[in-house]
Design a protein around this motif. Sequence first.
Motif, PDB file in Angstrom:
ATOM      1  N   LEU A 278     -18.423  -0.125 -44.471  1.00 48.80           N
ATOM      2  CA  LEU A 278     -18.055  -1.392 -43.837  1.00 48.80           C
ATOM      3  C   LEU A 278     -16.630  -1.802 -44.232  1.00 48.80           C
ATOM      4  CD1 LEU A 278     -19.429  -3.344 -41.988  1.00 48.80           C
ATOM      5  CD2 LEU A 278     -20.196  -4.631 -43.964  1.00 48.80           C
ATOM      6  N   ILE A 279     -16.354  -1.700 -45.547  1.00 50.81           N
ATOM      7  CA  ILE A 279     -15.037  -2.104 -46.042  1.00 50.81           C
ATOM      8  C   ILE A 279     -13.947  -1.209 -45.454  1.00 50.81           C
ATOM      9  CG2 ILE A 279     -13.667  -2.354 -48.121  1.00 50.81           C
ATOM     10  CD1 ILE A 279     -16.512  -2.552 -49.536  1.00 50.81           C
ATOM     11  N   ALA A 280     -14.237   0.097 -45.427  1.00 54.78           N
ATOM     12  CA  ALA A 280     -13.226   1.044 -44.960  1.00 54.78           C
ATOM     13  C   ALA A 280     -12.985   0.907 -43.464  1.00 54.78           C
ATOM     14  CB  ALA A 280     -13.651   2.471 -45.300  1.00 54.78           C
ATOM     15  N   ILE A 281     -14.016   0.534 -42.708  1.00 53.20           N
ATOM     16  CA  ILE A 281     -13.806   0.309 -41.280  1.00 53.20           C
ATOM     17  C   ILE A 281     -12.844  -0.855 -41.092  1.00 53.20           C
ATOM     18  CG2 ILE A 281     -14.898  -0.521 -39.160  1.00 53.20           C
ATOM     19  CD1 ILE A 281     -17.286   1.176 -39.828  1.00 53.20           C
ATOM     20  N   GLY A 282     -13.008  -1.875 -41.926  1.00 51.82           N
ATOM     21  CA  GLY A 282     -12.091  -3.010 -41.879  1.00 51.82           C
ATOM     22  C   GLY A 282     -10.654  -2.563 -42.083  1.00 51.82           C
ATOM     23  N   LEU A 283     -10.450  -1.753 -43.109  1.00 51.91           N
ATOM     24  CA  LEU A 283      -9.089  -1.278 -43.400  1.00 51.91           C
ATOM     25  C   LEU A 283      -8.586  -0.374 -42.284  1.00 51.91           C
ATOM     26  CD1 LEU A 283      -6.895  -1.312 -45.632  1.00 51.91           C
ATOM     27  CD2 LEU A 283      -7.767   0.904 -46.313  1.00 51.91           C
ATOM     28  N   ASN A 284      -9.479   0.422 -41.740  1.00 52.22           N
ATOM     29  CA  ASN A 284      -9.074   1.361 -40.707  1.00 52.22           C
ATOM     30  C   ASN A 284      -8.618   0.636 -39.447  1.00 52.22           C
ATOM     31  OD1 ASN A 284      -8.600   3.811 -39.569  1.00 52.22           O
ATOM     32  ND2 ASN A 284     -10.627   4.639 -39.983  1.00 52.22           N
ATOM     33  N   LEU A 285      -9.281  -0.487 -39.132  1.00 53.30           N
ATOM     34  CA  LEU A 285      -8.833  -1.281 -37.984  1.00 53.30           C
ATOM     35  C   LEU A 285      -7.420  -1.802 -38.235  1.00 53.30           C
ATOM     36  CD1 LEU A 285     -12.006  -3.348 -37.101  1.00 53.30           C
ATOM     37  CD2 LEU A 285     -10.781  -1.823 -35.569  1.00 53.30           C
ATOM     38  N   GLN A 286      -7.170  -2.205 -39.479  1.00 54.66           N
ATOM     39  CA  GLN A 286      -5.855  -2.761 -39.777  1.00 54.66           C
ATOM     40  C   GLN A 286      -4.773  -1.687 -39.788  1.00 54.66           C
ATOM     41  OE1 GLN A 286      -6.628  -4.923 -43.449  1.00 54.66           O
ATOM     42  NE2 GLN A 286      -6.957  -6.761 -42.244  1.00 54.66           N
ATOM     43  N   TYR A 287      -5.098  -0.527 -40.344  1.00 57.10           N
ATOM     44  CA  TYR A 287      -4.081   0.514 -40.438  1.00 57.10           C
ATOM     45  C   TYR A 287      -4.001   1.350 -39.157  1.00 57.10           C
ATOM     46  CZ  TYR A 287      -1.311   4.352 -42.186  1.00 57.10           C
ATOM     47  OH  TYR A 287      -0.343   5.295 -42.355  1.00 57.10           O
ATOM     48  N   GLY A 288      -5.157   1.692 -38.636  1.00 63.43           N
ATOM     49  CA  GLY A 288      -5.164   2.574 -37.475  1.00 63.43           C
ATOM     50  C   GLY A 288      -4.684   1.890 -36.217  1.00 63.43           C
TER      51      GLY A 288
ATOM     52  N   ILE B 109     -11.116   6.590 -48.401  1.00 60.56           N
ATOM     53  CA  ILE B 109     -12.082   6.845 -47.338  1.00 60.56           C
ATOM     54  C   ILE B 109     -11.396   6.974 -45.990  1.00 60.56           C
ATOM     55  CG2 ILE B 109     -14.006   5.836 -46.058  1.00 60.56           C
ATOM     56  CD1 ILE B 109     -14.873   4.566 -48.734  1.00 60.56           C
ATOM     57  N   VAL B 110     -10.454   6.046 -45.724  1.00 61.80           N
ATOM     58  CA  VAL B 110      -9.771   6.076 -44.429  1.00 61.80           C
ATOM     59  C   VAL B 110      -9.026   7.390 -44.247  1.00 61.80           C
ATOM     60  CG1 VAL B 110      -7.887   5.058 -43.122  1.00 61.80           C
ATOM     61  CG2 VAL B 110      -9.583   3.594 -44.170  1.00 61.80           C
ATOM     62  N   ILE B 111      -8.376   7.842 -45.299  1.00 61.97           N
ATOM     63  CA  ILE B 111      -7.628   9.089 -45.185  1.00 61.97           C
ATOM     64  C   ILE B 111      -8.575  10.272 -45.039  1.00 61.97           C
ATOM     65  CG2 ILE B 111      -6.190  10.681 -46.516  1.00 61.97           C
ATOM     66  CD1 ILE B 111      -4.731   8.121 -47.445  1.00 61.97           C
ATOM     67  N   MET B 112      -9.666  10.214 -45.800  1.00 63.37           N
ATOM     68  CA  MET B 112     -10.633  11.296 -45.738  1.00 63.37           C
ATOM     69  C   MET B 112     -11.243  11.376 -44.335  1.00 63.37           C
ATOM     70  SD  MET B 112     -13.267  12.198 -48.726  1.00 63.37           S
ATOM     71  CE  MET B 112     -14.180  10.709 -48.782  1.00 63.37           C
ATOM     72  N   GLY B 113     -11.562  10.213 -43.771  1.00 61.05           N
ATOM     73  CA  GLY B 113     -12.220  10.200 -42.471  1.00 61.05           C
ATOM     74  C   GLY B 113     -11.267  10.371 -41.309  1.00 61.05           C
TER      75      GLY B 113
ATOM     76  N   THR C 235     -10.621  -7.159 -59.409  1.00 62.07           N
ATOM     77  CA  THR C 235     -11.202  -5.858 -59.057  1.00 62.07           C
ATOM     78  C   THR C 235     -10.787  -5.412 -57.666  1.00 62.07           C
ATOM     79  OG1 THR C 235     -13.182  -7.091 -58.527  1.00 62.07           O
ATOM     80  CG2 THR C 235     -13.316  -5.624 -60.422  1.00 62.07           C
ATOM     81  N   GLY C 236     -10.154  -6.312 -56.907  1.00 63.35           N
ATOM     82  CA  GLY C 236      -9.805  -5.999 -55.525  1.00 63.35           C
ATOM     83  C   GLY C 236      -9.100  -4.672 -55.363  1.00 63.35           C
ATOM     84  N   VAL C 237      -8.153  -4.401 -56.248  1.00 65.89           N
ATOM     85  CA  VAL C 237      -7.313  -3.213 -56.070  1.00 65.89           C
ATOM     86  C   VAL C 237      -8.132  -1.928 -56.112  1.00 65.89           C
ATOM     87  CG1 VAL C 237      -6.657  -3.079 -58.503  1.00 65.89           C
ATOM     88  CG2 VAL C 237      -5.179  -2.088 -56.777  1.00 65.89           C
ATOM     89  N   ILE C 238      -9.200  -1.920 -56.904  1.00 69.63           N
ATOM     90  CA  ILE C 238     -10.052  -0.732 -56.973  1.00 69.63           C
ATOM     91  C   ILE C 238     -10.684  -0.474 -55.599  1.00 69.63           C
ATOM     92  CG2 ILE C 238     -12.088   0.288 -58.079  1.00 69.63           C
ATOM     93  CD1 ILE C 238     -10.080  -0.038 -60.108  1.00 69.63           C
ATOM     94  N   PHE C 239     -11.136  -1.575 -54.957  1.00 66.84           N
ATOM     95  CA  PHE C 239     -11.763  -1.409 -53.645  1.00 66.84           C
ATOM     96  C   PHE C 239     -10.728  -1.012 -52.594  1.00 66.84           C
ATOM     97  CE2 PHE C 239     -14.932  -3.977 -55.814  1.00 66.84           C
ATOM     98  CZ  PHE C 239     -16.049  -3.232 -55.523  1.00 66.84           C
ATOM     99  N   THR C 240      -9.520  -1.575 -52.702  1.00 68.88           N
ATOM    100  CA  THR C 240      -8.461  -1.160 -51.788  1.00 68.88           C
ATOM    101  C   THR C 240      -8.263   0.337 -51.890  1.00 68.88           C
ATOM    102  OG1 THR C 240      -7.370  -3.246 -52.280  1.00 68.88           O
ATOM    103  CG2 THR C 240      -6.089  -1.600 -51.112  1.00 68.88           C
ATOM    104  N   MET C 241      -8.175   0.785 -53.137  1.00 66.05           N
ATOM    105  CA  MET C 241      -7.957   2.199 -53.417  1.00 66.05           C
ATOM    106  C   MET C 241      -9.054   3.067 -52.776  1.00 66.05           C
ATOM    107  SD  MET C 241      -5.772   3.786 -55.241  1.00 66.05           S
ATOM    108  CE  MET C 241      -5.775   5.524 -54.879  1.00 66.05           C
ATOM    109  N   LYS C 242     -10.312   2.660 -53.003  1.00 60.73           N
ATOM    110  CA  LYS C 242     -11.413   3.459 -52.469  1.00 60.73           C
ATOM    111  C   LYS C 242     -11.407   3.428 -50.948  1.00 60.73           C
ATOM    112  CE  LYS C 242     -14.307   3.028 -56.491  1.00 60.73           C
ATOM    113  NZ  LYS C 242     -15.331   2.214 -57.149  1.00 60.73           N
ATOM    114  N   ALA C 243     -11.153   2.249 -50.376  1.00 58.34           N
ATOM    115  CA  ALA C 243     -11.119   2.151 -48.920  1.00 58.34           C
ATOM    116  C   ALA C 243     -10.011   3.034 -48.354  1.00 58.34           C
ATOM    117  CB  ALA C 243     -10.913   0.702 -48.497  1.00 58.34           C
ATOM    118  N   LEU C 244      -8.875   3.058 -49.024  1.00 60.02           N
ATOM    119  CA  LEU C 244      -7.769   3.888 -48.553  1.00 60.02           C
ATOM    120  C   LEU C 244      -8.152   5.358 -48.575  1.00 60.02           C
ATOM    121  CD1 LEU C 244      -4.811   2.158 -50.410  1.00 60.02           C
ATOM    122  CD2 LEU C 244      -5.104   2.295 -47.958  1.00 60.02           C
TER     123      LEU C 244
END
Lengths: 310, 288
Positions: free
Chosen positions: B16-26, B228-232, B217-226
Amino acid sequence: MTARDWQKLITAAVLLGIAALLPLTGNAYWLSLGVSVAMYTVLATSWALFSGPTHYISLATAAFFGVGTYVMGSGIEVMPYWTLLPLAALAGGLLAALVGLATLRLSGVYFVIFTLGLAEMVRQCVTWYQNQTGHKGTYVLTELTEADIYWQLLGLAALVYLAGWAIQRSRLGFALRIIGDDEEVAAHSGINTALVKVALFVVSGLVAATVGAIIAPRYVYIEPATAFAPMLSFQVVIMALLGGTGRLWGPLIGVIPFTLLWEVISASFPNQTTLLLGLCFLLIVYVLPKGFVGLMQRLDLMRQGREAFA
Amino acid sequence: MDIIITGLILGGTYALIAIGLNLQYGVARIMNLANGEMLVAGGYTAFALYTGAGLSPLLTIFLVAPAAFAVNWAIYRVMLRPLVKRAPNRGALEQDSILATFGLSFVMVGLMVWAFGGDYFNYAYLSRRVEIFGDGFGLNRVVAFLCATALCAALFIWMNLSRAGMVIRAVAVSPDSARLVGIDVPRLSAIAFALGGAVTAVGGAVLSTYLTLDASTGVIFTMKALIIVIMGGVGDIRGTIVAALILGLGETLVATLIDPGLTLAAAYALFILILLFRPQGLFGRRQA
C-alpha cells in the motif's frame, strides 16, 4: 602554471598559515569551533568534488565517516596511530568503490536512494556484529590534543584542495564536467562515464573516512549510534550547497556561516534542530539554488551590465 | 509457515505504502523523500483519534484519506510545481525535488516532534489472537492485511479499468505524448501526487494498529518503499505488489532466523541484487 595560478596558490598558502595559528590563541572554545569548521570544510569540499559537477547527491558521508571512526576505534589497541589513517582511507575508498560499482552504472536516482540508507545499514551490521561478539563500544585513548586534531584536519584540507585543483585541470575533471552537462554526450564521445564517476566517488569516500579516523580520538568512546549519526550527511550536503558547488572554494564559504549558525541553533533551540535544518534545506532550494557562489556571480553580472549601460 | 504468513502480512501493508510512492514518482515524476513522514503523520492521526475519541482506526481512514489528499495537493501546487516549471530536464527536476522533499521531510519530523514529542507511540487495537494454519497471529495484523489488500485491489482495478486510471497510466508512460492527446498533465500530476500521498497516509494509519512508530521512523519506510518501487518497476502497480510481498518475506526471514536488528540490511541485500541483475524492475522491459 601561469602567474595567476601562483598568485592563487600563494594566497591559499598564506590563508592556511593564518588558520594554523588558531590554537596559539589558547582559547578552547574557538579551537573546538575551529575543529568543527575544519572538519566540515574537508567533508563538504570532498563531497562537492564528486557531487558538484555530476549533480549526483550523495547522502553517504556519515557511512564513510563512521567506517573511518571504527577502523581507528578497533585498531588503536594493536596498531600505531599513523598506520590507521591510510587504513581508514582504504576502507572508506573500498566501500565507496563497491557502492559506486553497484549504482553509478545506472541513473542518478538509484544512487541517491542507495546512499540515503547506507549509514543506517552499516550501523545495523556493526551493531549486530558487536552483539554477536559481546562488545558494546570501544575506547579510543591517545595522547593527541585538540590542537593536533585541528592541525591534521587543516593538513587534510590542504591535500583535498590540491587534489581538487589537480582534478579540475586533468582529463578526469574535464570528463566529469561533460558528464554533468550531458551524460549522453559524454558516453558518445567515448568517456567511460561509470569509471569516471566511481573514481571521483572513491576520492570523496576515502577523504570522509580519513576525517572520521582523525576525529575518533576526540570522541574517546565510540558506539554505532554516534559514529554513524545520519545527520552528518545532511549537514554536509546543506553546507556544500549553501556555499555553492560551482567553485572549489564554494563549500568553504557555506561551512563557516553554517557552523556558526548551527552553534547558535543547537544552543538556543535544542528541540527544534530538525525543523530548522529542514527550513534551511528549503531556503537553499528555493532562494539560493546555486549557493553563495551563484549569488556572487549574478551580482557580478548585474554590475557589469550596469557598467556597460553607463 | 509462520514466517511466510507473517511476511505476507507485512508485505501487504508495504504494498500500500509503495503504491503511494509509485503514483508520486511514476506519474508526477517527483521523487518524494518525505513519503515516510506522510505515513507517520497518518499513523499519528489514527493514534490520536483512537486514544482521544475512541474512533476505530478503520474508520479513521475515511478522515485521513481526504485530509492527506488535500495536504499533498497543496504541497504539489505550492512547493513542487515551481520546481517542475524551473527544471530544464528530468535530471534537474529529480535533483531539485529530492532536495526539496528532503527539506520537507525534516520540517515534518520537526513539526511532529514539536506537536507530539519524540516518543514512540502505539495503542492496543484488536490485539487478540487468531489461528491460521495452526499458528497464532494478532488479529490486528490480519485485519490490517485484509484492509491493505482490499485497498490495493481497488486501486489496481481502478487504474486498469477506469478512464481516469487509463489517463494516469498514460501520463506515467509518456507525459509529452499524453499532452498531445489532450490530457491536462499538470492537473493530473497534482492529482496523482495527492492520491499517492493519501494512499501512503492510509497505509500509515493501517500500520499503526500493529507497529510502534515514532516521529523519526519515517525515513526507514521511505527507504523501503523506494526499494520496492525500484524492484517492482517505476509506474507498475502489479510489480510493486509482488516486490512488496518479496520484501516482507525477506525481512521476516532475516528477522526470525538471524536477528531482528538486520531488517534494513535484508532490504539492502535485495536492492543490490535487483540493481545488479534487473535494474529495470521485475516486470520491466530493458530499455534500448
